[in-house]
Enzyme design. Sequence first.
Site, PDB file in Angstrom:
ATOM      1  NE  ARG A 174      -3.818   0.373   2.230  1.00 53.48           N
ATOM      2  CZ  ARG A 174      -4.529   0.822   3.262  1.00 53.48           C
ATOM      3  NH1 ARG A 174      -4.544   0.128   4.403  1.00 53.48           N
ATOM      4  NH2 ARG A 174      -5.197   1.949   3.184  1.00 53.48           N
ATOM      5  CB  CYS A 220      -1.865   4.095   9.337  1.00 53.05           C
ATOM      6  SG  CYS A 220      -3.221   4.676  10.383  1.00 53.05           S
TER       7      CYS A 220
END
Length: 277
Positions: free
Chosen positions: A187, A243
């Site tokens: 990611r 995040c």
Amino acid sequence: MTNDSCVVSAQWLLEHINNPQVVIVDCRFSLADAQLGKQQYQTSHISGAYYLDLNLDLSSPITEHGGRHPLPDIEKFSKKLANIGVNSQTSNSQATLVVAYDDSRLAFASRLWWLMRYLGHEQVAVLDGGFAGWLLLDYPVTDAIPPQKTADFTPKLQPQMMVDFSTIKTRKDLPGIVLVDSRESDRYLGIREPIDKIAGHIPGAVNYPWQDVTNANGYLYPQEQQQQRWQEIQDSQEIVVYCGSGVTACVNLLSLELAGISNYKLYPGSWSDWISY
């Protein structure tokens, strides 16, 4: 558990399960199914534990900016804490120790751990090994929901513990500032993006996946390993952690705390807030 520790073992918790100064909070949650955590709690939880929901309790509703899990409304959240028996430290009473657990390698328990500290409540710990570790030991579980309480919780906000979009934008390239992306490397690299509309990472960020803080069973790696992990950036002036939405980043903040590094901050909006601009 020592006073400055932010982790308790299942054995410790069992010994203190009836201690009126300890409040246990079940933080189980599934990003794929928002109802699952509460259903699991209603079926079976650690005896005496209360439930706090990531979406409904540990976050506020989504708006245009602020990411997928904006920080909760402080007044409402403080009221919820009082209702489950959390007392702030006063001159004549000890602060309640909050012990948070989940079943997701501390992903959601760490969010509560960070939030409590952001509200100025230092007496908070996560349960090593989570609910699965508790079950493995055949420790007591129940489906009984504990009654609401009336405690006195007064937040003492610590705004220096977090940064927002504009701060990141103006400070991220300054010497001494390290930006840490806590998501899985694919990611971070933009190879895969299952949740957000845009893939990639904030320019200049380094990648420290949050899953590296615990083993596959949700037990924290020893302190030496946590220290080793941050060796390259431990002398930075400031470590800003993010995040996808300010939740799993808290596992990295817990790791930094365990490693004895205190100059960290959370970017609560994280990647989902960054791309909203």
